[in-house]
Design an enzyme around this catalytic site. Structure first.
Site, PDB file in Angstrom:
ATOM      1  N   TYR A  57       0.841  -1.207   0.000  1.00 40.52           N
ATOM      2  CA  TYR A  57       0.000   0.000   0.000  1.00 40.52           C
ATOM      3  C   TYR A  57       0.870   1.250   0.000  1.00 40.52           C
ATOM      4  O   TYR A  57       0.727   2.124  -0.853  1.00 40.52           O
ATOM      5  CB  TYR A  57      -0.890  -0.044   1.234  1.00 40.52           C
ATOM      6  CG  TYR A  57      -1.842   1.112   1.387  1.00 40.52           C
ATOM      7  CD1 TYR A  57      -2.982   1.212   0.583  1.00 40.52           C
ATOM      8  CD2 TYR A  57      -1.639   2.098   2.355  1.00 40.52           C
ATOM      9  CE1 TYR A  57      -3.883   2.271   0.741  1.00 40.52           C
ATOM     10  CE2 TYR A  57      -2.536   3.151   2.517  1.00 40.52           C
ATOM     11  CZ  TYR A  57      -3.659   3.225   1.721  1.00 40.52           C
ATOM     12  OH  TYR A  57      -4.544   4.272   1.882  1.00 40.52           O
TER      13      TYR A  57
ATOM     14  N   ASN B  18      -6.132   9.491   8.611  1.00 37.11           N
ATOM     15  CA  ASN B  18      -7.281   8.650   9.015  1.00 37.11           C
ATOM     16  C   ASN B  18      -8.608   9.412   8.981  1.00 37.11           C
ATOM     17  O   ASN B  18      -8.778  10.394   9.721  1.00 37.11           O
ATOM     18  CB  ASN B  18      -7.072   8.117  10.438  1.00 37.11           C
ATOM     19  CG  ASN B  18      -5.891   7.174  10.513  1.00 37.11           C
ATOM     20  OD1 ASN B  18      -4.738   7.586  10.321  1.00 37.11           O
ATOM     21  ND2 ASN B  18      -6.145   5.908  10.774  1.00 37.11           N
TER      22      ASN B  18
ATOM     23  N   PHE C  45     -14.219  -0.555  16.735  1.00 33.71           N
ATOM     24  CA  PHE C  45     -14.552  -0.169  18.117  1.00 33.71           C
ATOM     25  C   PHE C  45     -16.049   0.148  18.246  1.00 33.71           C
ATOM     26  O   PHE C  45     -16.689  -0.250  19.225  1.00 33.71           O
ATOM     27  CB  PHE C  45     -13.726   1.050  18.561  1.00 33.71           C
ATOM     28  CG  PHE C  45     -12.283   0.735  18.920  1.00 33.71           C
ATOM     29  CD1 PHE C  45     -11.753  -0.540  18.747  1.00 33.71           C
ATOM     30  CD2 PHE C  45     -11.457   1.722  19.449  1.00 33.71           C
ATOM     31  CE1 PHE C  45     -10.426  -0.824  19.078  1.00 33.71           C
ATOM     32  CE2 PHE C  45     -10.125   1.448  19.794  1.00 33.71           C
ATOM     33  CZ  PHE C  45      -9.605   0.179  19.598  1.00 33.71           C
TER      34      PHE C  45
ATOM     35  N   ARG D 118       0.898   9.450  14.645  1.00 34.03           N
ATOM     36  CA  ARG D 118       0.497  10.093  13.385  1.00 34.03           C
ATOM     37  C   ARG D 118      -0.359  11.313  13.686  1.00 34.03           C
ATOM     38  O   ARG D 118      -1.352  11.219  14.390  1.00 34.03           O
ATOM     39  CB  ARG D 118      -0.300   9.111  12.525  1.00 34.03           C
ATOM     40  CG  ARG D 118      -0.692   9.695  11.193  1.00 34.03           C
ATOM     41  CD  ARG D 118      -1.468   8.719  10.351  1.00 34.03           C
ATOM     42  NE  ARG D 118      -0.670   7.611   9.890  1.00 34.03           N
ATOM     43  CZ  ARG D 118      -1.201   6.436   9.544  1.00 34.03           C
ATOM     44  NH1 ARG D 118      -2.494   6.231   9.645  1.00 34.03           N
ATOM     45  NH2 ARG D 118      -0.437   5.466   9.095  1.00 34.03           N
TER      46      ARG D 118
HETATM   47  P1  NAD Z   1     -12.709   2.117   0.361  1.00 35.34           P
HETATM   48  O1  NAD Z   1     -12.081   0.768   0.380  1.00 35.34           O
HETATM   49  O2  NAD Z   1     -14.043   2.289   0.995  1.00 35.34           O
HETATM   50  O3  NAD Z   1     -12.810   2.650  -1.140  1.00 35.34           O
HETATM   51  C1  NAD Z   1     -11.952   2.272  -2.176  1.00 35.34           C
HETATM   52  C2  NAD Z   1     -12.792   2.032  -3.422  1.00 35.34           C
HETATM   53  O4  NAD Z   1     -11.916   1.686  -4.505  1.00 35.34           O
HETATM   54  C3  NAD Z   1     -13.779   0.866  -3.258  1.00 35.34           C
HETATM   55  O5  NAD Z   1     -15.053   1.248  -3.724  1.00 35.34           O
HETATM   56  C4  NAD Z   1     -13.168  -0.235  -4.110  1.00 35.34           C
HETATM   57  O6  NAD Z   1     -14.114  -1.162  -4.617  1.00 35.34           O
HETATM   58  C5  NAD Z   1     -12.473   0.576  -5.196  1.00 35.34           C
HETATM   59  N1  NAD Z   1     -11.388  -0.152  -5.853  1.00 35.34           N
HETATM   60  C6  NAD Z   1     -10.385  -0.858  -5.261  1.00 35.34           C
HETATM   61  N2  NAD Z   1      -9.561  -1.377  -6.191  1.00 35.34           N
HETATM   62  C7  NAD Z   1     -10.061  -0.993  -7.409  1.00 35.34           C
HETATM   63  C8  NAD Z   1      -9.666  -1.228  -8.743  1.00 35.34           C
HETATM   64  N3  NAD Z   1      -8.589  -1.972  -9.034  1.00 35.34           N
HETATM   65  N4  NAD Z   1     -10.415  -0.687  -9.741  1.00 35.34           N
HETATM   66  C9  NAD Z   1     -11.524   0.051  -9.453  1.00 35.34           C
HETATM   67  N5  NAD Z   1     -11.946   0.298  -8.201  1.00 35.34           N
HETATM   68  C10 NAD Z   1     -11.211  -0.219  -7.186  1.00 35.34           C
HETATM   69  O7  NAD Z   1     -11.651   3.116   1.007  1.00 35.34           O
HETATM   70  P2  NAD Z   1     -11.744   4.670   1.352  1.00 35.34           P
HETATM   71  O8  NAD Z   1     -11.482   4.807   2.790  1.00 35.34           O
HETATM   72  O9  NAD Z   1     -12.975   5.275   0.781  1.00 35.34           O
HETATM   73  O10 NAD Z   1     -10.447   5.218   0.589  1.00 35.34           O
HETATM   74  C11 NAD Z   1     -10.546   5.911  -0.639  1.00 35.34           C
HETATM   75  C12 NAD Z   1      -9.176   6.405  -1.049  1.00 35.34           C
HETATM   76  O11 NAD Z   1      -8.650   7.286  -0.067  1.00 35.34           O
HETATM   77  C13 NAD Z   1      -8.156   5.280  -1.240  1.00 35.34           C
HETATM   78  O12 NAD Z   1      -7.337   5.584  -2.354  1.00 35.34           O
HETATM   79  C14 NAD Z   1      -7.340   5.352   0.025  1.00 35.34           C
HETATM   80  O13 NAD Z   1      -6.033   4.878  -0.164  1.00 35.34           O
HETATM   81  C15 NAD Z   1      -7.369   6.837   0.342  1.00 35.34           C
HETATM   82  N6  NAD Z   1      -7.170   7.074   1.782  1.00 35.34           N
HETATM   83  C16 NAD Z   1      -8.147   6.810   2.680  1.00 35.34           C
HETATM   84  C17 NAD Z   1      -7.919   7.006   4.039  1.00 35.34           C
HETATM   85  C18 NAD Z   1      -8.984   6.755   5.072  1.00 35.34           C
HETATM   86  O14 NAD Z   1      -8.730   6.970   6.250  1.00 35.34           O
HETATM   87  N7  NAD Z   1     -10.179   6.348   4.735  1.00 35.34           N
HETATM   88  C19 NAD Z   1      -6.665   7.476   4.461  1.00 35.34           C
HETATM   89  C20 NAD Z   1      -5.677   7.703   3.514  1.00 35.34           C
HETATM   90  C21 NAD Z   1      -5.935   7.520   2.169  1.00 35.34           C
HETATM   91  N1  UDP Z   2      -6.396  -0.871  15.983  1.00 36.17           N
HETATM   92  C1  UDP Z   2      -6.753  -1.418  17.222  1.00 36.17           C
HETATM   93  N2  UDP Z   2      -7.822  -2.268  17.256  1.00 36.17           N
HETATM   94  C2  UDP Z   2      -8.576  -2.579  16.160  1.00 36.17           C
HETATM   95  C3  UDP Z   2      -8.213  -2.001  14.909  1.00 36.17           C
HETATM   96  C4  UDP Z   2      -7.111  -1.158  14.869  1.00 36.17           C
HETATM   97  O1  UDP Z   2      -6.118  -1.156  18.241  1.00 36.17           O
HETATM   98  O2  UDP Z   2      -9.537  -3.355  16.299  1.00 36.17           O
HETATM   99  C5  UDP Z   2      -5.254   0.065  15.931  1.00 36.17           C
HETATM  100  C6  UDP Z   2      -4.213  -0.266  14.877  1.00 36.17           C
HETATM  101  O3  UDP Z   2      -3.241  -1.165  15.387  1.00 36.17           O
HETATM  102  C7  UDP Z   2      -3.634   1.115  14.587  1.00 36.17           C
HETATM  103  C8  UDP Z   2      -4.810   2.063  14.792  1.00 36.17           C
HETATM  104  O4  UDP Z   2      -5.751   1.333  15.572  1.00 36.17           O
HETATM  105  O5  UDP Z   2      -2.634   1.435  15.514  1.00 36.17           O
HETATM  106  C9  UDP Z   2      -5.464   2.497  13.473  1.00 36.17           C
HETATM  107  O6  UDP Z   2      -5.728   1.336  12.720  1.00 36.17           O
HETATM  108  P1  UDP Z   2      -6.493   1.383  11.321  1.00 36.17           P
HETATM  109  O7  UDP Z   2      -6.443   0.009  10.759  1.00 36.17           O
HETATM  110  O8  UDP Z   2      -7.834   2.009  11.497  1.00 36.17           O
HETATM  111  O9  UDP Z   2      -5.669   2.411  10.429  1.00 36.17           O
HETATM  112  P2  UDP Z   2      -4.097   2.660  10.148  1.00 36.17           P
HETATM  113  O10 UDP Z   2      -3.262   1.737  10.997  1.00 36.17           O
HETATM  114  O11 UDP Z   2      -3.939   2.403   8.702  1.00 36.17           O
HETATM  115  O12 UDP Z   2      -3.912   4.072  10.545  1.00 36.17           O
END
Ligand code: NAD
Ligand code: UDP
Length: 311
Positions: free
Chosen positions: A143, A172, A189, A274
């Site tokens: 990723y 996040n 959670f 973070r």
């Molecule tokens: P999500 O998993 O809900 O959404 C991702 C979407 O992309 C899904 O609808 C999935 O079906 C689609 N997808 C995955 N692979 C694909 C492919 N090969 N072709 C077409 N569609 C595809 O996740 P999200 O939280 O909505 O994240 C959206 C974007 O934001 C992602 O790029 C993620 O990396 C980025 N992002 C999210 C967070 C967060 O906290 N939610 C943080 C950092 C970055």
């Molecule tokens: N985490 C946790 N319990 C859970 C899921 C996640 O303690 O049931 C912790 C995880 O280890 C991380 C933080 O929560 O330190 C955020 O995790 P998440 O998977 O949401 O996002 P990311 O690690 O990609 O920020």
């Protein structure tokens, strides 16, 4: 404008599609439904300005659009580690295909990058100038490195082909329509608390995160897309930092749950801290989050409660 949202059936993508429709745009939602859900977009299907294309971004596609938001990529650790080779392909091939499209039709393209480009950061809080501390070999690397290459491709298409690019680094983000099964801390959670199950804190819960409500993020994304002459990268996130243990206690308090906290092993390469430095977003976009964490969590708890009652 005609706007393409890849990953539009996902959590953030579906909120973005809604907002773009509200603003009067034509929206094409492209998704392969790996982690996305039709339930997130069903209510938009009747809108004549909304179109859905089932497509995988690792394959090229030609569409006449003026703007591209490239969000396609699984975002939760359990989903992106399920098929790690595919995760890297999605970020890298997806970026190449979408940049190729942007170049051909002269569209502006915004890449959804991530705070994971900072890895397990040694600088705190993280400004955009920090180059990060990513393990190239670990389970999160598919990723992290995929997203880093996507950023590189954005800048190279910009320098080499003059493509109008934008990079946001999302921290996040949470809110209604998060997938129930994606294992992220907020959904885990809240669901555990609502069901009266044990709350699973990984490690000692001393690691920190900073949680941004989805409507704030979407506002930042739109401001960045509309901001001329600024490629970014720009951090978008809420600087309110909390330890995961404090966060578990907050969820228990807000839900009035009787769940107990239990401790589970910390996953490999889990970043210890973070927090976004959002000075650049404030300066360049006039943006900062407005939804307090308690209010955002209240709305998210209400959403998961309704999902559970619907069975
Ligand atoms: P999500 O998993 O809900 O959404 C991702 C979407 O992309 C899904 O609808 C999935 O079906 C689609 N997808 C995955 N692979 C694909 C492919 N090969 N072709 C077409 N569609 C595809 O996740 P999200 O939280 O909505 O994240 C959206 C974007 O934001 C992602 O790029 C993620 O990396 C980025 N992002 C999210 C967070 C967060 O906290 N939610 C943080 C950092 C970055
Ligand atoms: N985490 C946790 N319990 C859970 C899921 C996640 O303690 O049931 C912790 C995880 O280890 C991380 C933080 O929560 O330190 C955020 O995790 P998440 O998977 O949401 O996002 P990311 O690690 O990609 O920020």
């Amino acid at each position: 404008m005609r706007i393409l949202v890849t990953g539009g059936a996902g959590f953030i993508g579906s909120h973005l599609c809604e907002r773009l429709l509200d603003e009067g745009h034509d929206v094409i939602c492209l998704d392969n439904f790996f982690t996305g859900n039709k339930r997130n977009i069903m209510h938009m299907m009747e809108n004549r300005r909304f179109e859905l294309i089932r497509h995988d971004v690792t394959q090229p596609i030609l569409l006449e659009v003026e703007r591209i938001f490239n969000l396609a990529c699984p975002a939760s650790p359990i989903h992106y580690q399920y098929n790690p080779v595919k995760t890297t392909k999605t970020s890298v091939m997806g970026a190449i295909n979408m940049l190729g499209l942007a170049k051909r039709v002269r569209a502006r393209i915004l890449q959804a990058s991530t705070s994971e480009v900072y890895g397990d950061p040694q600088v705190h809080p993280q400004p955009e100038s920090y180059w990060g501390n990513v393990n190239t070999l670990g389970v999160r690397s598919c990723y992290d490195e995929g997203k880093r290459v996507a950023e590189t491709l954005m800048m190279d298409y910009h320098r080499q082909n003059n493509v109008d690019v934008k990079i946001i680094r999302i921290f996040n983000t949470y809110g209604p329509k998060m997938a129930e099964n994606d294992g992220r801390v907020v959904s885990n959670f809240i669901l555990q608390a609502l069901k009266g199950e044990d709350i699973t804190v990984y490690g000692q819960g001393e690691q920190t995160r900073s949680f941004c409500f989805v409507s704030d993020l979407v506002e930042g994304m739109l401001r960045m897309m509309d901001r001329p002459g600024f490629t970014g990268p720009v951090n978008l996130g809420n600087p309110t930092e909390t330890t995961i243990l404090e966060f578990a206690k907050k969820i228990i308090a807000l839900t009035g749950s009787r769940s107990r906290i239990v401790y589970k092993p910390l996953p490999a390469d889990d970043p210890k801290q973070r927090q976004p430095d959002i000075s650049l977003a404030k300066e360049m976009l006039g943006w900062e989050p407005t939804v307090a964490v308690d209010e955002g969590l209240r709305q998210t708890i209400e959403y998961f409660d309704s999902v559970l009652s619907a069975g």
